[in-house]
Design a protein around this motif. Structure first.
Motif, PDB file in Angstrom:
ATOM      1  N   VAL A  75       0.818  -1.215   0.000  1.00 48.81           N
ATOM      2  CA  VAL A  75       0.000   0.000   0.000  1.00 48.81           C
ATOM      3  C   VAL A  75       0.851   1.264   0.000  1.00 48.81           C
ATOM      4  N   ARG A  76       2.035   1.222   0.606  1.00 44.97           N
ATOM      5  CA  ARG A  76       2.887   2.410   0.610  1.00 44.97           C
ATOM      6  C   ARG A  76       3.380   2.752  -0.793  1.00 44.97           C
ATOM      7  N   ALA A  77       3.556   1.741  -1.620  1.00 45.75           N
ATOM      8  CA  ALA A  77       3.950   1.995  -3.006  1.00 45.75           C
ATOM      9  C   ALA A  77       2.840   2.726  -3.747  1.00 45.75           C
ATOM     10  N   ALA A  78       1.589   2.373  -3.463  1.00 44.67           N
ATOM     11  CA  ALA A  78       0.454   3.086  -4.068  1.00 44.67           C
ATOM     12  C   ALA A  78       0.432   4.539  -3.602  1.00 44.67           C
ATOM     13  N   LEU A  79       0.703   4.753  -2.331  1.00 41.89           N
ATOM     14  CA  LEU A  79       0.760   6.117  -1.787  1.00 41.89           C
ATOM     15  C   LEU A  79       1.817   6.942  -2.513  1.00 41.89           C
ATOM     16  N   VAL A  80       2.993   6.367  -2.717  1.00 45.75           N
ATOM     17  CA  VAL A  80       4.101   7.084  -3.349  1.00 45.75           C
ATOM     18  C   VAL A  80       3.748   7.491  -4.777  1.00 45.75           C
ATOM     19  N   LEU A  81       3.063   6.634  -5.513  1.00 44.86           N
ATOM     20  CA  LEU A  81       2.701   6.954  -6.894  1.00 44.86           C
ATOM     21  C   LEU A  81       1.821   8.200  -6.965  1.00 44.86           C
ATOM     22  N   VAL A  82       0.904   8.331  -6.016  1.00 42.61           N
ATOM     23  CA  VAL A  82       0.036   9.511  -5.992  1.00 42.61           C
ATOM     24  C   VAL A  82       0.802  10.722  -5.465  1.00 42.61           C
ATOM     25  N   ALA A  83       1.607  10.526  -4.438  1.00 44.21           N
ATOM     26  CA  ALA A  83       2.369  11.635  -3.855  1.00 44.21           C
ATOM     27  C   ALA A  83       3.316  12.255  -4.872  1.00 44.21           C
ATOM     28  N   ARG A  84       3.841  11.444  -5.769  1.00 43.50           N
ATOM     29  CA  ARG A  84       4.758  11.951  -6.798  1.00 43.50           C
ATOM     30  C   ARG A  84       4.018  12.538  -8.001  1.00 43.50           C
ATOM     31  N   GLY A  85       2.702  12.442  -7.989  1.00 37.76           N
ATOM     32  CA  GLY A  85       1.931  12.960  -9.105  1.00 37.76           C
ATOM     33  C   GLY A  85       1.911  12.045 -10.311  1.00 37.76           C
ATOM     34  N   GLU A  86       2.350  10.799 -10.136  1.00 34.86           N
ATOM     35  CA  GLU A  86       2.365   9.861 -11.254  1.00 34.86           C
ATOM     36  C   GLU A  86       0.988   9.251 -11.500  1.00 34.86           C
TER      37      GLU A  86
END
Length: 244
Positions: A168-179
């Motif tokens: 789930v943290r990988a999903a968070l990072v994708l949104v946080a980076r704007g990807e």
């Protein structure tokens, strides 16, 4: 004679050093769901500065333990994988449920909220992009996300638009980076990042109850489990929920 005494003294000191090394406590080995990162680091540090935490998706961690990975305690993000470990004979008992969480839809910081999102509203907001979620067959957050989308009749429409991640943290990072324009994570994950905004909190009756079970595999793990269950306030301060 002096050389002989020096050699004997050196041998004695080496023996003492080897004995100390042999009796030194081994690091506490913790396998934990990725969403626990942060508050669990603090709780483990308060217990022992030698604790080693391996974070990952609950399915990945359960499979690693089934293949013989050494662990003193395992903490997962849903009961299904813990039940699987019980069925496989790797742990005894169902584990101790000690935390809950919210499931939330997120977007980049400042994104407009979505009220009661439908399949059409979600696809429109994606605007050709994808929605980041945990793998729906193995990652608990992805399993909960699928249940929610099925409940609102959006799973078949959204499935081609998903970007599934190992945790789930990988999903968070994708949104946080704007990807990715949207993601489904836990409320505690969203609270850990200033780079995302919560667009919708999924009602609890639209997905299975979110439970974090913990189970000890060794006496050292059992001692830490007792400490862990007394520290729920640290997790609640990080956005987790107490068990109903």
């Amino acid at each position: 004679m002096k050389t002989s005494r020096w050699i004997k003294g050196l041998a004695l000191m080496l023996g003492i050093a080897l004995l100390a090394g042999a009796t030194r406590a081994e690091p506490l080995r913790i396998f934990a769901a990725a969403s626990l990162q942060g508050p669990l680091d603090a709780v483990a540090a308060g217990w022992s500065d030698r604790a080693r935490i391996s974070y990952g998706g609950s399915g990945t961690l359960a499979r690693q333990i089934s293949l013989g990975a050494p662990a003193d305690i395992v903490i997962l993000a849903n009961t299904a994988w813990m039940d699987w470990l019980v069925d496989q004979g790797h742990i005894t008992g169902p584990g101790t449920d000690f935390l809950s969480n919210d499931l939330v839809l997120i977007g980049p910081a400042g994104a407009r909220a979505l009220l009661a999102p439908s399949a059409d509203a979600l696809i429109s907001r994606l605007d050709g992009g994808r929605m980041a979620v945990g793998q729906h067959m193995s990652v608990p957050a992805g399993i909960y996300a699928k249940a929610w989308l099925e409940k609102i009749g959006a799973w078949n429409s959204l499935r081609p638009h998903l970007a599934e991640t190992d945790n789930v943290r990988a999903a968070l990072v994708l949104v946080a980076r704007g990807e990715m324009p949207l993601g489904v994570v836990y409320g505690s994950d969203a609270a850990s990042s200033d780079a995302v905004s919560v667009l919708w909190t999924v009602p609890r009756d639209q997905h299975p109850p979110i439970r974090y079970p913990a189970a000890a595999l060794t006496p050292a793990g059992a001692a830490f489990l007792a400490h862990l269950t007394s520290q729920t306030a640290a997790f609640e301060a990080a956005g987790f929920r107490p068990m109903p």
